[in-house]
Design a protein around this motif. Sequence first.
Motif, PDB file in Angstrom:
ATOM      1  N   ALA A 109       0.845  -1.205   0.000  1.00 46.02           N
ATOM      2  CA  ALA A 109       0.000   0.000   0.000  1.00 46.02           C
ATOM      3  C   ALA A 109       0.875   1.248   0.000  1.00 46.02           C
ATOM      4  CB  ALA A 109      -0.919   0.002   1.213  1.00 46.02           C
ATOM      5  N   ASP A 110       0.529   2.214  -0.840  1.00 44.47           N
ATOM      6  CA  ASP A 110       1.265   3.475  -0.845  1.00 44.47           C
ATOM      7  C   ASP A 110       0.631   4.448   0.146  1.00 44.47           C
ATOM      8  OD1 ASP A 110      -1.088   4.167  -2.065  1.00 44.47           O
ATOM      9  OD2 ASP A 110      -0.208   4.585  -4.031  1.00 44.47           O
ATOM     10  N   TYR A 111       1.209   5.651   0.229  1.00 45.63           N
ATOM     11  CA  TYR A 111       0.725   6.621   1.216  1.00 45.63           C
ATOM     12  C   TYR A 111      -0.701   7.060   0.913  1.00 45.63           C
ATOM     13  CZ  TYR A 111       0.599  10.748   4.225  1.00 45.63           C
ATOM     14  OH  TYR A 111       0.249  11.680   5.167  1.00 45.63           O
ATOM     15  N   ALA A 112      -1.048   7.205  -0.366  1.00 50.15           N
ATOM     16  CA  ALA A 112      -2.401   7.612  -0.725  1.00 50.15           C
ATOM     17  C   ALA A 112      -3.430   6.601  -0.228  1.00 50.15           C
ATOM     18  CB  ALA A 112      -2.515   7.794  -2.233  1.00 50.15           C
ATOM     19  N   THR A 113      -3.094   5.303  -0.340  1.00 47.93           N
ATOM     20  CA  THR A 113      -4.004   4.267   0.161  1.00 47.93           C
ATOM     21  C   THR A 113      -4.143   4.360   1.676  1.00 47.93           C
ATOM     22  OG1 THR A 113      -3.364   2.796  -1.655  1.00 47.93           O
ATOM     23  CG2 THR A 113      -4.452   1.791   0.239  1.00 47.93           C
ATOM     24  N   SER A 155     -16.311  16.170   5.372  1.00 45.96           N
ATOM     25  CA  SER A 155     -14.886  16.464   5.199  1.00 45.96           C
ATOM     26  C   SER A 155     -14.075  15.180   5.028  1.00 45.96           C
ATOM     27  CB  SER A 155     -14.367  17.268   6.396  1.00 45.96           C
ATOM     28  OG  SER A 155     -14.591  16.585   7.615  1.00 45.96           O
ATOM     29  N   ALA A 156     -14.459  14.112   5.729  1.00 46.50           N
ATOM     30  CA  ALA A 156     -13.746  12.841   5.563  1.00 46.50           C
ATOM     31  C   ALA A 156     -13.936  12.276   4.157  1.00 46.50           C
ATOM     32  CB  ALA A 156     -14.232  11.832   6.606  1.00 46.50           C
ATOM     33  N   LEU A 157     -15.147  12.389   3.629  1.00 46.58           N
ATOM     34  CA  LEU A 157     -15.396  11.880   2.280  1.00 46.58           C
ATOM     35  C   LEU A 157     -14.682  12.714   1.224  1.00 46.58           C
ATOM     36  CD1 LEU A 157     -19.176  10.950   2.600  1.00 46.58           C
ATOM     37  CD2 LEU A 157     -17.225   9.397   2.510  1.00 46.58           C
ATOM     38  N   VAL A 158     -14.509  14.021   1.477  1.00 48.52           N
ATOM     39  CA  VAL A 158     -13.739  14.852   0.551  1.00 48.52           C
ATOM     40  C   VAL A 158     -12.275  14.406   0.546  1.00 48.52           C
ATOM     41  CG1 VAL A 158     -12.882  17.191   0.114  1.00 48.52           C
ATOM     42  CG2 VAL A 158     -15.278  16.831   0.722  1.00 48.52           C
ATOM     43  N   VAL A 159     -11.704  14.157   1.736  1.00 45.35           N
ATOM     44  CA  VAL A 159     -10.329  13.663   1.822  1.00 45.35           C
ATOM     45  C   VAL A 159     -10.214  12.296   1.159  1.00 45.35           C
ATOM     46  CG1 VAL A 159      -8.484  12.961   3.391  1.00 45.35           C
ATOM     47  CG2 VAL A 159      -9.848  14.983   3.911  1.00 45.35           C
ATOM     48  N   LEU A 160     -11.213  11.435   1.364  1.00 43.06           N
ATOM     49  CA  LEU A 160     -11.203  10.110   0.749  1.00 43.06           C
ATOM     50  C   LEU A 160     -11.229  10.219  -0.770  1.00 43.06           C
ATOM     51  CD1 LEU A 160     -11.422   7.025   0.831  1.00 43.06           C
ATOM     52  CD2 LEU A 160     -13.905   7.287   1.119  1.00 43.06           C
ATOM     53  N   ARG A 161     -12.071  11.120  -1.273  1.00 44.24           N
ATOM     54  CA  ARG A 161     -12.160  11.307  -2.724  1.00 44.24           C
ATOM     55  C   ARG A 161     -10.811  11.755  -3.291  1.00 44.24           C
ATOM     56  NH1 ARG A 161     -16.212  15.869  -4.368  1.00 44.24           N
ATOM     57  NH2 ARG A 161     -17.679  14.420  -3.383  1.00 44.24           N
ATOM     58  N   ALA A 162     -10.147  12.693  -2.607  1.00 42.04           N
ATOM     59  CA  ALA A 162      -8.845  13.164  -3.071  1.00 42.04           C
ATOM     60  C   ALA A 162      -7.799  12.054  -2.996  1.00 42.04           C
ATOM     61  CB  ALA A 162      -8.404  14.361  -2.230  1.00 42.04           C
ATOM     62  N   ILE A 164      -8.339   8.764  -3.249  1.00 42.48           N
ATOM     63  CA  ILE A 164      -8.598   7.800  -4.318  1.00 42.48           C
ATOM     64  C   ILE A 164      -8.095   8.347  -5.652  1.00 42.48           C
ATOM     65  CG2 ILE A 164     -10.427   6.682  -5.640  1.00 42.48           C
ATOM     66  CD1 ILE A 164     -11.998   6.386  -3.047  1.00 42.48           C
ATOM     67  N   ALA A 165      -8.271   9.640  -5.876  1.00 44.48           N
ATOM     68  CA  ALA A 165      -7.750  10.254  -7.104  1.00 44.48           C
ATOM     69  C   ALA A 165      -6.229  10.177  -7.137  1.00 44.48           C
ATOM     70  CB  ALA A 165      -8.210  11.707  -7.197  1.00 44.48           C
ATOM     71  N   ALA A 400     -19.492   2.281   5.289  1.00 47.26           N
ATOM     72  CA  ALA A 400     -19.965   2.606   3.945  1.00 47.26           C
ATOM     73  C   ALA A 400     -18.863   3.245   3.105  1.00 47.26           C
ATOM     74  CB  ALA A 400     -21.174   3.538   4.032  1.00 47.26           C
ATOM     75  N   ALA A 401     -18.088   4.144   3.708  1.00 47.67           N
ATOM     76  CA  ALA A 401     -17.003   4.790   2.974  1.00 47.67           C
ATOM     77  C   ALA A 401     -15.937   3.785   2.575  1.00 47.67           C
ATOM     78  CB  ALA A 401     -16.394   5.904   3.831  1.00 47.67           C
ATOM     79  N   ALA A 402     -15.655   2.806   3.442  1.00 49.96           N
ATOM     80  CA  ALA A 402     -14.641   1.793   3.117  1.00 49.96           C
ATOM     81  C   ALA A 402     -15.031   0.997   1.878  1.00 49.96           C
ATOM     82  CB  ALA A 402     -14.438   0.859   4.306  1.00 49.96           C
ATOM     83  N   GLN A 403     -16.323   0.763   1.713  1.00 53.31           N
ATOM     84  CA  GLN A 403     -16.772  -0.038   0.583  1.00 53.31           C
ATOM     85  C   GLN A 403     -16.734   0.716  -0.737  1.00 53.31           C
ATOM     86  OE1 GLN A 403     -20.518  -1.142   2.393  1.00 53.31           O
ATOM     87  NE2 GLN A 403     -19.805  -3.218   2.747  1.00 53.31           N
ATOM     88  N   THR A 404     -16.433   2.024  -0.695  1.00 50.36           N
ATOM     89  CA  THR A 404     -16.274   2.777  -1.941  1.00 50.36           C
ATOM     90  C   THR A 404     -14.855   2.704  -2.484  1.00 50.36           C
ATOM     91  OG1 THR A 404     -15.724   4.859  -0.791  1.00 50.36           O
ATOM     92  CG2 THR A 404     -18.052   4.401  -1.180  1.00 50.36           C
ATOM     93  N   LEU A 405     -13.947   2.032  -1.785  1.00 50.60           N
ATOM     94  CA  LEU A 405     -12.582   1.874  -2.289  1.00 50.60           C
ATOM     95  C   LEU A 405     -12.608   1.142  -3.632  1.00 50.60           C
ATOM     96  CD1 LEU A 405     -10.711   0.851   0.990  1.00 50.60           C
ATOM     97  CD2 LEU A 405     -10.420   2.995  -0.274  1.00 50.60           C
ATOM     98  N   PRO A 406     -11.799   1.557  -4.593  1.00 52.16           N
ATOM     99  CA  PRO A 406     -11.781   0.891  -5.904  1.00 52.16           C
ATOM    100  C   PRO A 406     -11.451  -0.592  -5.780  1.00 52.16           C
ATOM    101  CG  PRO A 406     -10.572   2.968  -5.979  1.00 52.16           C
ATOM    102  CD  PRO A 406     -10.896   2.716  -4.541  1.00 52.16           C
ATOM    103  N   ALA A 407     -11.962  -1.375  -6.714  1.00 51.72           N
ATOM    104  CA  ALA A 407     -11.770  -2.833  -6.662  1.00 51.72           C
ATOM    105  C   ALA A 407     -10.297  -3.216  -6.727  1.00 51.72           C
ATOM    106  CB  ALA A 407     -12.545  -3.488  -7.804  1.00 51.72           C
ATOM    107  N   GLU A 408      -9.473  -2.396  -7.378  1.00 54.50           N
ATOM    108  CA  GLU A 408      -8.049  -2.738  -7.530  1.00 54.50           C
ATOM    109  C   GLU A 408      -7.201  -2.301  -6.340  1.00 54.50           C
ATOM    110  OE1 GLU A 408      -8.849   1.237  -9.522  1.00 54.50           O
ATOM    111  OE2 GLU A 408      -9.788  -0.750  -9.407  1.00 54.50           O
ATOM    112  N   THR A 409      -7.829  -1.737  -5.299  1.00 57.97           N
ATOM    113  CA  THR A 409      -7.074  -1.285  -4.127  1.00 57.97           C
ATOM    114  C   THR A 409      -6.429  -2.475  -3.427  1.00 57.97           C
ATOM    115  OG1 THR A 409      -8.653   0.510  -3.791  1.00 57.97           O
ATOM    116  CG2 THR A 409      -7.221  -0.051  -1.939  1.00 57.97           C
TER     117      THR A 409
END
Length: 561
Positions: A109-113, A155-162, A164-165, A400-409
């Motif tokens: 896992a990298d830092y973004a993950t 705010s957590a979902l905004v950080v999560l979105r960034a 994942i990007a 719920a937020a954890a389950q939005t992680l991309p399938a390739e994570t």
Amino acid sequence: MEIVGIIVVCVLAVAGANQLAPRVRIAAPLLLVAVGVAVSYLPTAPNISVNPEIILIGVLPPLLYAGAVALPAMDFKRDFQAISALSIVLVVVSALLLGVFFMWILPDADYATGVALGAILSPTDAVATATVKRVGAPQRLVTVLSGESLFNDASALVVLRASIAAMATSVSLIGVAVSFVWAILAAVVVGALVGFVFVRIREQISNVAVATAISFTTPYIAYVPAEVMGASGLVAAVAAGLVTGRGSLRRLTAAHRQSDQQTWATVELLLEGGVFLLMGLELKALVEDVWESHETVWHAVWPAAIAFALLMAIRFGVVMALVAGIARRSRRVIARAPLLEQMQNRFGDAEVSADRMTRNLQRRIDRRLADIDYYRTSSIGVREGYVVVWAGMRGVVTLAAAQTLPAETPYRSLLILIAFVVAAGSLMLQGGTLGPFITMLKLPDQRADAAAERRRLNREMVAISEEVLHDPSVCGTDGYLARSVEQVRALEADDDFEGDALDLRLHNAAEMRRVRRVIIDRQRVELIDLRDRGAYSSDALSAALERLDAEEISIGAYRPH
């Protein structure tokens, strides 16, 4: 038919848990999670996996909107510094520091993950608020915790979105910061505009049921354009709720407000209870996914335990720094009291000749003095800080937020289970001990002060009533109508509706109802003015306004025989 049966059982389970919770002194969400886990391991129970978008888009906007409508705007403004620090600064700091930990323990896992998982674990749940209210903690603590739970999900979902990007492409730190600020500010503007427009629209609708039905669309109409603009739809829903809560008192009728309150309370009960029940029901499927990825449950338990300890340590550090900052700010604000009191006295001497600008300045001074009284009597010290720390339990948003992680994570199934263990563990540990913990701290008992404040406010309302009853333009010059209204009000206060009270109501009833409506209108105008000046606590004002609404509705419901 099977789906209908499941829905009926879930609704009954939510209702039963909320009915049983006060008797066993356990928060209803904890009971529902436990029931869900137990049911998920029954031999005949199917694996349940809920699309996280249903929670994040279908459930969270109305829940956050309803919570924002009920949050007193004046209290939110006074504690905006604390709320923003907990819901934004603490979330960002927690995500960044936990990112280092997860990058260290997960080789692939990298830092973004790691930051993504840190953002998933950062938001707290509003379940603590009910416990804090139940044990009689100060209202200021309730406001701070409620405000935190409203905004930190977004705010957590905004950080999560960034994050994942950043996992997919390289993103600069400046770009992430700009996106974060835009997501918050644009959402506030959109949500405030939607809340303002919909209050005006509902003001024109006389049918209470129709107006309440339209209110169901408000959080989604705020959410969608904000998301299209790249902003946070959840922040937009909260902003719409805050504007609606403040505007409904001036614009909507008592019947509208009562309908909204009762209907949205039911919606909150079912949605919040349903997601906690689903959270427990998903455990079996999560464990099986981890086994299929050649990991074990233990591989999720020990990282979750360390992550939980880190979250609490970070929260403790930020909250204690915040408490010290609040104390310094309160001392600075309180030190201005003598100067403001001198200015207030000077304006009071010139009150007769005061122009509009001077009156506005005087109102601002009154508001500042009321703020000073608030900070002086409702301080947040170290003991209150301990409550804020221990009340930071995680909930269904984390899962719920954890389950939005991309399938390739990398380690995706394991990360989701870690999120579940942290959320469920914090709910059980903190939720099960929060009440005794608050009791053990022996926070200042403000019940006597609250009762004295209610009596002062009641005397002001009585004075307005007397003023109306002695106004010849309202009650005439013979005094008969005024005496009749006073007698009816006195008899109704004793719950005696027989004999003389009934005769008085039937005799010239229309005129008596007219006088009582005038009293209610003038009292409501005064209460709104007191709210805007911050002269009384939100609890005292809300209780008085609800009594006026109930009296107005009872007058409207009266039908002569």
